[in-house]
Design a protein around this motif. Structure first.
Motif, PDB file in Angstrom:
ATOM      1  N   VAL A 199       0.834  -1.207   0.000  1.00  0.00           N
ATOM      2  CA  VAL A 199       0.000   0.000   0.000  1.00  0.00           C
ATOM      3  C   VAL A 199       0.870   1.260   0.000  1.00  0.00           C
ATOM      4  O   VAL A 199       0.624   2.207  -0.753  1.00  0.00           O
ATOM      5  CB  VAL A 199      -0.988  -0.018   1.190  1.00  0.00           C
ATOM      6  CG1 VAL A 199      -1.688   1.322   1.335  1.00  0.00           C
ATOM      7  CG2 VAL A 199      -2.015  -1.128   1.001  1.00  0.00           C
ATOM      8  N   LEU A 200       1.923   1.257   0.832  1.00  0.00           N
ATOM      9  CA  LEU A 200       2.786   2.448   0.843  1.00  0.00           C
ATOM     10  C   LEU A 200       3.515   2.624  -0.490  1.00  0.00           C
ATOM     11  O   LEU A 200       3.736   3.747  -0.948  1.00  0.00           O
ATOM     12  CB  LEU A 200       3.792   2.365   1.996  1.00  0.00           C
ATOM     13  CG  LEU A 200       3.220   2.630   3.390  1.00  0.00           C
ATOM     14  CD1 LEU A 200       4.294   2.482   4.446  1.00  0.00           C
ATOM     15  CD2 LEU A 200       2.564   4.014   3.475  1.00  0.00           C
ATOM     16  N   LEU A 201       3.848   1.505  -1.121  1.00  0.00           N
ATOM     17  CA  LEU A 201       4.489   1.605  -2.443  1.00  0.00           C
ATOM     18  C   LEU A 201       3.540   2.245  -3.451  1.00  0.00           C
ATOM     19  O   LEU A 201       3.925   3.147  -4.205  1.00  0.00           O
ATOM     20  CB  LEU A 201       4.856   0.209  -2.946  1.00  0.00           C
ATOM     21  CG  LEU A 201       6.316  -0.211  -2.905  1.00  0.00           C
ATOM     22  CD1 LEU A 201       6.459  -1.597  -3.503  1.00  0.00           C
ATOM     23  CD2 LEU A 201       7.190   0.779  -3.667  1.00  0.00           C
ATOM     24  N   PHE A 202       2.302   1.777  -3.478  1.00  0.00           N
ATOM     25  CA  PHE A 202       1.331   2.361  -4.415  1.00  0.00           C
ATOM     26  C   PHE A 202       1.114   3.837  -4.100  1.00  0.00           C
ATOM     27  O   PHE A 202       1.049   4.669  -5.011  1.00  0.00           O
ATOM     28  CB  PHE A 202       0.003   1.595  -4.371  1.00  0.00           C
ATOM     29  CG  PHE A 202      -0.034   0.417  -5.298  1.00  0.00           C
ATOM     30  CD1 PHE A 202      -0.023   0.610  -6.677  1.00  0.00           C
ATOM     31  CD2 PHE A 202      -0.074  -0.885  -4.829  1.00  0.00           C
ATOM     32  CE1 PHE A 202      -0.051  -0.467  -7.557  1.00  0.00           C
ATOM     33  CE2 PHE A 202      -0.093  -1.967  -5.701  1.00  0.00           C
ATOM     34  CZ  PHE A 202      -0.080  -1.759  -7.065  1.00  0.00           C
ATOM     35  N   LEU A 259       1.901  -8.221  -5.241  1.00  0.00           N
ATOM     36  CA  LEU A 259       1.387  -6.859  -5.408  1.00  0.00           C
ATOM     37  C   LEU A 259       2.524  -5.880  -5.671  1.00  0.00           C
ATOM     38  O   LEU A 259       2.364  -4.897  -6.408  1.00  0.00           O
ATOM     39  CB  LEU A 259       0.611  -6.439  -4.158  1.00  0.00           C
ATOM     40  CG  LEU A 259      -0.726  -7.148  -3.975  1.00  0.00           C
ATOM     41  CD1 LEU A 259      -1.361  -6.751  -2.660  1.00  0.00           C
ATOM     42  CD2 LEU A 259      -1.666  -6.806  -5.128  1.00  0.00           C
ATOM     43  N   MET A 260       3.689  -6.164  -5.058  1.00  0.00           N
ATOM     44  CA  MET A 260       4.802  -5.238  -5.281  1.00  0.00           C
ATOM     45  C   MET A 260       5.385  -5.399  -6.688  1.00  0.00           C
ATOM     46  O   MET A 260       5.824  -4.423  -7.300  1.00  0.00           O
ATOM     47  CB  MET A 260       5.852  -5.422  -4.193  1.00  0.00           C
ATOM     48  CG  MET A 260       5.334  -4.819  -2.879  1.00  0.00           C
ATOM     49  SD  MET A 260       5.975  -5.592  -1.423  1.00  0.00           S
ATOM     50  CE  MET A 260       7.586  -4.893  -1.365  1.00  0.00           C
ATOM     51  N   GLY A 276       5.622  -2.413  -9.587  1.00  0.00           N
ATOM     52  CA  GLY A 276       6.749  -2.171 -10.475  1.00  0.00           C
ATOM     53  C   GLY A 276       6.332  -2.181 -11.934  1.00  0.00           C
ATOM     54  O   GLY A 276       6.665  -1.268 -12.694  1.00  0.00           O
ATOM     55  N   LEU A 277       5.565  -3.198 -12.324  1.00  0.00           N
ATOM     56  CA  LEU A 277       5.129  -3.303 -13.720  1.00  0.00           C
ATOM     57  C   LEU A 277       4.263  -2.105 -14.103  1.00  0.00           C
ATOM     58  O   LEU A 277       4.401  -1.526 -15.177  1.00  0.00           O
ATOM     59  CB  LEU A 277       4.325  -4.589 -13.925  1.00  0.00           C
ATOM     60  CG  LEU A 277       5.121  -5.889 -13.947  1.00  0.00           C
ATOM     61  CD1 LEU A 277       4.175  -7.083 -13.971  1.00  0.00           C
ATOM     62  CD2 LEU A 277       6.037  -5.927 -15.167  1.00  0.00           C
TER      63      LEU A 277
END
Lengths: 203, 496
Positions: B37-40, B118-119, B123-124
């Motif tokens: 979630v933090l990555l998104f 999800l990570m 990236g994709l």
């Protein structure tokens, strides 16, 4: 609505319902439309564009012209398109059968270009205007100077060298259109849908 | 709609429990969503800033055409598309995915599994957006509104989204048995609809090669459904969760929730052709969309009543909870923008507004005043639960809110006026075309200024978010409220 299959079937069905209505049906109705052929001359309407104009259509896409210029003439009751002289008749699906993408447009920051080749048939005007759109007073069209080459004259000046009103060219230099500019102008000049079709005759 | 016949469950509110054990498990569920979630969110904010700058350049060029005019990659037609795609696919979609994942895990009451998948999807997705936007700036745009990304970028997005959709289904299937909350219907539907939409549109255009006006139909079927079947359901899922959650009372009516959901699904999906009114299309096609657009009154009014009745008696809490203030602003904007959309589908009114900045104003009201504001509100709630610290400064939040709120109201106002003037003059053939351009210029300048306010708001929020990531937030027993007090003996549930 606690069961996943039931929920899933519901969201699937509404999606397919609209897809059939708005995508599949128009495609079946309009996707395979053929040009109108003149029985005497064998000429096709809409006419087949030249190779240069077809390339120019790609330049039109690349520059994003469609975000300010539409290419559709609406019937009289839907707007002032005809009264403004943007076309001799409304446009119909057959006019667009050769087009991919189709530049119908949703914005008229600039004027409609459906028939710009008929309304402004001078190639020189288009070159000048692309280089310096502000030759039309009050225009906010961006200049496309990067489609031209400002180069040193070597030997004879090029016959394609442009004179741009209001732009002083450095002596010994000339401004010539690149291949992309020539293609784009060929495309603009090819935009003429004022021919008569059975479903949309020109009176 | 057999679902409506089902008796309303007594469990209307999301996670209404208060037992200590459940709070602990909730914290564990939150923690399980932390990384993806933090990555998104982080990636979304990066594109929000990039998209703001693209938007500013595009906006400035519209009244000052000689600005940055000598680079082909910055020409208006490209930078405008870069703005739209950065905002739609970089910012809004990733904020939606982040909020969607977090909500899904919480509402399923199960910890998130397969975070690495999800990570990889993040990236994709970001690779796809970066390649797509570079492609547009380099001149490879497909020149189809909302589908500008060149063919070499779209499979990455589709793949990324496929992973997310599969994850969502598995998550939903592994939920704890019990009531399925209204937000979950919207989430599940949105997670399905978007890949179908995106995949179908791209296959039709690139694979099957639809051309001519049929391509125009595909274009606006997709273009409108991105809003109607992707951003709107996620936005509503968040509103349905956070409004009851923060004020601590159940959603007003289960029946209205169900009616709102199914009528939205049924009618919104048919809306797209109202972008083509007057154009070279069969009358039935455009008329079908006009009818569906008018029918949108049902889900919109239903949802508005439901949210209003839920909020009734609790409006004073808008002065307290940042999440509530942003989300309620968004939910109210949803009502306004949707009813405006209904009016714009009428042929008579469309004749004035079509092809003008009025439509641009409408689009910003939808994607910003409704959707983006709800995403901001959701992030104010979610991020502290992932970083284990509280927002540093209520002042920064306040500044963010007012810059965003005034900025978007101003943008909407000036563009609407510009559009009406432009439209009225376009319809009068006695008026020279160039006058329809000139009349908009002062408003376009004002729009650039309103964009500066929004950009400022975004930088403030991004910095605040950065501080949270660095764990430089406040530590304390209470979440960050606008005022340092609790109302009515702790009615604010947000702190749990």
């Amino acid at each position: 609505m606690n069961s996943m299959p039931r929920l899933f079937v519901g969201i699937f069905v509404v999606f397919i319902f609209a897809w059939v209505g708005l995508v599949a049906t128009p495609y079946l109705q309009l996707g395979n439309m053929q040009p109108e052929v003149d029985p005497d001359t064998g000429a096709q309407l809409p006419p087949v564009p030249s190779g240069l104009a077809a390339h120019g259509s790609k330049v039109y896409a690349s520059m994003g012209c469609v975000y300010c210029h539409s290419q559709q003439v609406r019937p009289e009751e839907a707007g002032a398109d005809l009264a403004r002289g943007w076309g001799a008749r409304r446009t119909v699906p057959r006019d667009y059968i050769r087009e991919k993408p189709v530049y119908l447009g949703t914005m008229r920051t600039g004027p409609d270009l459906t028939n710009i080749g008929a309304r402004q048939p001078s190639a020189n005007w288009h070159y000048q205007h692309l280089y310096n759109p502000q030759m039309v007073r009050g225009s906010i069209m961006p200049p496309f100077r990067f489609l031209f080459e400002n180069r040193k004259i070597v030997g004879e000046p090029s016959p394609e060298a442009l004179e741009i009103p209001g732009v002083a060219v450095v002596p010994g230099y000339e401004i010539v259109p690149t291949q992309d500019a020539r293609a784009l102008v060929a495309y603009l000049l090819s935009l003429n849908r004022n021919y008569s079709l059975k479903e949309a005759p020109v009176d | 709609m057999s679902a409506i016949a089902e008796p309303p469950s007594s469990i209307h509110a999301p996670v209404p429990d208060s037992a200590v054990g459940q709070i602990a498990s909730r914290a564990m569920i939150d923690a399980s969503t932390r990384l993806p979630v933090l990555l998104f969110f982080g990636a979304a904010l990066f594109w929000l800033l990039a998209g703001s700058l693209f938007g500013f350049v595009a906006s400035w060029k519209l009244h000052s055409p000689l600005f940055l005019a000598d680079w082909s990659w910055l020409t208006f037609g490209r930078i405008r598309s870069a703005h739209l795609n950065a905002m739609a696919y970089g910012w809004a979609s990733q904020a939606a995915i982040g909020v969607g994942i977090w909500l899904m895990a919480r509402l399923c009451r199960a910890p998130l599994k397969s975070a690495p998948v999800l990570m990889i999807a993040t990236g994709l997705w970001n690779l796809g957006v970066a390649i797509g936007i570079s492609g547009i700036l380099a001149g490879d745009s497909q020149s189809i509104e909302w589908l500008e990304f060149p063919a070499y970028a779209t499979p990455l997005l589709f793949l990324a989204y496929g992973l997310i959709a599969i994850w969502a289904v598995i998550m939903f299937a592994s939920r704890q048995v019990g009531h399925v909350y209204v937000s979950q219907w919207y989430l599940l539907a949105a997670f399905f609809w978007f890949p179908w939409l995106y995949g179908t549109a791209n296959i039709l255009i690139q694979g099957i090669g639809v051309n001519g006006v049929a391509l125009g139909a595909v274009n606006w079927w997709f273009g409108h459904n991105v809003l109607g079947l992707w951003f709107t359901p996620i936005g509503l899922a968040a509103a349905y969760y956070f409004i009851p959650k923060v004020i601590g009372r159940p959603v007003h009516s289960y029946y209205l929730s169900a009616l709102g959901f199914w009528s939205l699904a049924l009618f919104y999906s048919w809306n797209g052709m109202h972008h083509l009114i007057g154009g070279p299309f069969p009358v039935w096609l455009v008329t079908a969309s006009i009818v569906a657009s008018i029918m949108m009154t049902i889900p919109v009014v239903t949802t508005a009543i439901n949210h209003h009745m839920t909020m009734r008696g609790h409006f004073h809490m808008l002065g307290l909870s940042p999440t509530l203030r942003f989300v309620v602003f968004g939910a109210m904007s949803y009502t306004v923008v949707s009813l405006q959309g209904v009016s714009m589908a009428f042929r008579s009114w469309n004749k004035l507004t079509h092809f003008t900045h009025y439509t641009v104003a409408h689009a910003h009201l939808g994607l910003y005043a409704f959707f983006t504001m709800i995403m901001f509100g959701s992030m104010y709630y979610i991020v502290p639960r992932l970083t284990q610290c509280e927002w540093r400064s209520p002042r920064l939040i306040k500044l963010h809110f007012w810059l965003s709120a005034y900025g978007i109201i101003a943008m909407f106002g000036v563009l609407s006026i510009a559009g009406l003037a432009q439209g009225a003059w376009l319809n009068d053939p006695q008026i020279e075309f160039i006058k329809t351009v000139q009349v908009t210029i002062p408003y376009l300048m004002a729009r650039s200024l309103s964009g500066v306010a929004l950009t400022g708001a975004h930088f403030i929020f991004a910095i605040h978010f950065g501080l949270m990531l660095l764990r430089l937030g406040r530590t304390g027993p209470e979440p960050t409220y606008f005022e340092n007090k609790r109302h009515d003996g702790g009615a604010v549930e947000g702190g749990q």
